[in-house]
Design a protein around this motif. Structure first.
Motif, PDB file in Angstrom:
ATOM      1  N   ALA A  79      12.333   3.831   7.245  1.00  0.00           N
ATOM      2  CA  ALA A  79      10.936   4.275   7.378  1.00  0.00           C
ATOM      3  C   ALA A  79      10.598   5.390   6.392  1.00  0.00           C
ATOM      4  CB  ALA A  79      10.675   4.738   8.811  1.00  0.00           C
ATOM      5  N   THR A 101       1.789  -3.971  11.361  1.00  0.00           N
ATOM      6  CA  THR A 101       2.703  -2.919  10.891  1.00  0.00           C
ATOM      7  C   THR A 101       2.556  -1.653  11.741  1.00  0.00           C
ATOM      8  OG1 THR A 101       1.085  -2.201   9.247  1.00  0.00           O
ATOM      9  CG2 THR A 101       2.776  -3.760   8.490  1.00  0.00           C
ATOM     10  N   THR A 114       5.469   7.145  13.688  1.00  0.00           N
ATOM     11  CA  THR A 114       6.380   6.000  13.589  1.00  0.00           C
ATOM     12  C   THR A 114       6.979   5.678  14.952  1.00  0.00           C
ATOM     13  OG1 THR A 114       8.255   5.064  12.375  1.00  0.00           O
ATOM     14  CG2 THR A 114       8.450   7.380  13.006  1.00  0.00           C
ATOM     15  N   THR A 137       9.682   3.595  14.506  1.00  0.00           N
ATOM     16  CA  THR A 137      10.925   3.070  13.939  1.00  0.00           C
ATOM     17  C   THR A 137      11.526   4.118  12.984  1.00  0.00           C
ATOM     18  OG1 THR A 137       9.583   1.924  12.270  1.00  0.00           O
ATOM     19  CG2 THR A 137      10.276   0.636  14.164  1.00  0.00           C
ATOM     20  N   THR A 180      10.658  -4.896  11.469  1.00  0.00           N
ATOM     21  CA  THR A 180      11.471  -6.121  11.403  1.00  0.00           C
ATOM     22  C   THR A 180      12.954  -5.828  11.652  1.00  0.00           C
ATOM     23  OG1 THR A 180      11.815  -6.021   9.004  1.00  0.00           O
ATOM     24  CG2 THR A 180       9.864  -7.222   9.781  1.00  0.00           C
ATOM     25  N   LYS A 181      13.340  -4.531  11.605  1.00  0.00           N
ATOM     26  CA  LYS A 181      14.738  -4.192  11.925  1.00  0.00           C
ATOM     27  C   LYS A 181      14.955  -4.086  13.426  1.00  0.00           C
ATOM     28  CE  LYS A 181      15.611  -1.787   7.673  1.00  0.00           C
ATOM     29  NZ  LYS A 181      16.727  -1.344   6.874  1.00  0.00           N
ATOM     30  N   ASP A 228       6.599  -4.845   7.875  1.00  0.00           N
ATOM     31  CA  ASP A 228       6.979  -3.481   7.500  1.00  0.00           C
ATOM     32  C   ASP A 228       5.988  -2.917   6.480  1.00  0.00           C
ATOM     33  OD1 ASP A 228       9.239  -3.977   9.033  1.00  0.00           O
ATOM     34  OD2 ASP A 228      10.417  -4.641   7.306  1.00  0.00           O
ATOM     35  N   ALA A 265      11.324  -5.261   4.838  1.00  0.00           N
ATOM     36  CA  ALA A 265      12.191  -4.319   4.104  1.00  0.00           C
ATOM     37  C   ALA A 265      13.608  -4.874   3.981  1.00  0.00           C
ATOM     38  CB  ALA A 265      12.216  -2.977   4.843  1.00  0.00           C
ATOM     39  N   GLU A 296       6.523   2.173   9.177  1.00  0.00           N
ATOM     40  CA  GLU A 296       7.285   1.353  10.139  1.00  0.00           C
ATOM     41  C   GLU A 296       8.157   0.330   9.427  1.00  0.00           C
ATOM     42  OE1 GLU A 296       7.073   2.113  13.268  1.00  0.00           O
ATOM     43  OE2 GLU A 296       5.038   2.830  13.677  1.00  0.00           O
ATOM     44  N   VAL A 297       9.338   0.110  10.017  1.00  0.00           N
ATOM     45  CA  VAL A 297      10.201  -1.014   9.612  1.00  0.00           C
ATOM     46  C   VAL A 297      10.521  -1.821  10.870  1.00  0.00           C
ATOM     47  CG1 VAL A 297      11.203  -0.166   7.446  1.00  0.00           C
ATOM     48  CG2 VAL A 297      12.130   0.616   9.624  1.00  0.00           C
TER      49      VAL A 297
END
Ligand code: UT7
Length: 339
Positions: A51, A297, A88, A90, A153-154, A169, A45, A150-151
């Motif tokens: 999210a 993910t 989630t 995230t 990678t942050k 993500d 993302a 989900e994100v």
């Protein structure tokens, strides 16, 4: 009463990062990542995407499919929702508001109750069973949206090559409708197994930022909040969780693996699936894998896989399918669904 899945949808950010892209920045290689995990790429993302944004896109796609069968517009289906359950790890915001509430507002689903589920990568499996429970006996609620978004990678430590190559993500969503079955036999979500082993909590966690280890005023932070993982411990837990949960689901329904058309596992590592298939004595192709494109993910991996299979026409009405997952908590679980 049956809890049928009448729509599926997914979203993946357009940013696609291959193993070679990562190898240009950190000490890893395409060969290592492929051979140890089965991952070839992941979607990442951009800075403006949270999210709830991915969740909304997946939700609209799932609602559009469900709306066709209901012969109404996706907006109308969205407004008819009684419940939104969003899994989630995230979330857009820490603790409050729930990401489900943000999606509820964006969909105009003003009559829907909305809540997040925190069960790590098993979140979607917990979410489906939670939704069925809340639509269940005696409830006037009929229509639910279950999302995994989900994100990751942050929240990744890019200096830790043993975790940063694993995550991606994305979001996946399903519409679940309570129906009064006209045709005989079971259909929809028929059984779930949910479990947890909190003794393994340390093996997969965001160590900082919660009430146990809050950031303090004036503290200098060199890394954002990030996921730490004891890969070997989670791997061993995962192989056992997958095989045991499949065994439990089959035993509870008096079924054998031959009765199951397809198993949709959490996409964490292709080697976990290979090890589980070997233990169970089944062909690996009994399990669906798309980890090569999306990496791990977390709670989104199973609904993304469901949507990919559904849109490809790979799930036939009456097929018995099984989801199986494991993850932070540690948690594990599975759902049996008659498609
Ligand atoms: O969805 C949440 C649940 N998470 C999971 O299910 C993850 C479960 N665990 C796993 O999938 C695996 O344990 C990993 C993929 C995380 C690691 O695979 P492994 O085969 O257990 O590797 P390892 O940690 O034992 O490391 C083996 C070697 C080490 O080097 P030495 O000490 O043998 O020289 C690592 O430093 O591989 C090295 N290594 C890497 N090398 C290149 C670890 N990560 C990398 C990397 N690139 N990205």
């Amino acid at each position: 009463m049956a809890f049928e899945i009448t729509g599926t949808g997914m979203a993946a950010p357009s940013g696609r990062v291959t193993n070679d892209d990562l190898a240009a920045k950190i000490d890893t290689s395409d060969e290592w990542i492929r051979s140890h995990t089965g991952i070839e790429a992941r979607h990442v993302a951009d800075d403006t995407t949270a999210a709830s944004d991915l969740a909304l896109e997946a939700a609209v796609n799932a609602l559009s499919m469900a709306a066709e069968a209901r012969k109404e517009s996706p907006e109308e289906t969205g407004r008819s929702l009684d419940l939104i359950v969003l899994a989630t790890a995230t979330a857009d915001y820490f603790g409050c508001p729930s990401t489900a509430c943000l999606v509820q507002e964006k969909l105009g689903a003003s009559r829907a109750a909305a809540m997040d589920v925190a069960a790590g990568c098993t979140g979607f499996i917990y979410g489906l069973e939670t939704a069925a429970g809340l639509l269940g006996v005696g409830s006037e609620r009929r229509l639910a949206l279950v999302i995994g978004s989900e994100v990751l990678t942050k929240f990744t430590n890019w200096d830790d090559r043993s975790t940063c190559v694993l995550f991606g993500d994305g979001a996946g969503a399903v519409v679940m409708e309570k129906t009064d079955p006209q045709r005989p036999g079971k259909r929809g979500l028929i059984r779930s197994v949910l479990g947890a082993d909190g003794s393994g909590a340390e093996h997969l966690l965001f160590r900082r930022g919660g009430s146990r280890n809050p950031y303090k005023e004036g503290e200098t932070v060199d890394k954002p909040i990030h996921l730490e993982m004891n890969g070997q411990a989670v791997y061993n837990f995962a192989v056992k969780a997958v095989t045991d949960t499949i065994g439990k689901l089959l035993a509870l329904e008096g079924l054998s693996l031959d009765d199951v058309a397809l198993i949709i596992p959490h996409q964490a590592n292709a080697r976990i699936v290979q090890a589980a298939a070997k233990r169970l004595g089944v062909q690996e192709d009994k399990f669906f894998l798309n980890i090569q494109e999306y990496a791990n993910t977390s709670s989104a991996s199973i609904p993304i896989a469901l949507d990919e299979l559904n849109r490809r026409g790979a799930l036939k009405q009456g097929d018995l399918i099984m989801t199986i997952g494991f993850g932070g908590g540690l948690t594990y679980g599975g759902n049996l669904i008659v498609w």
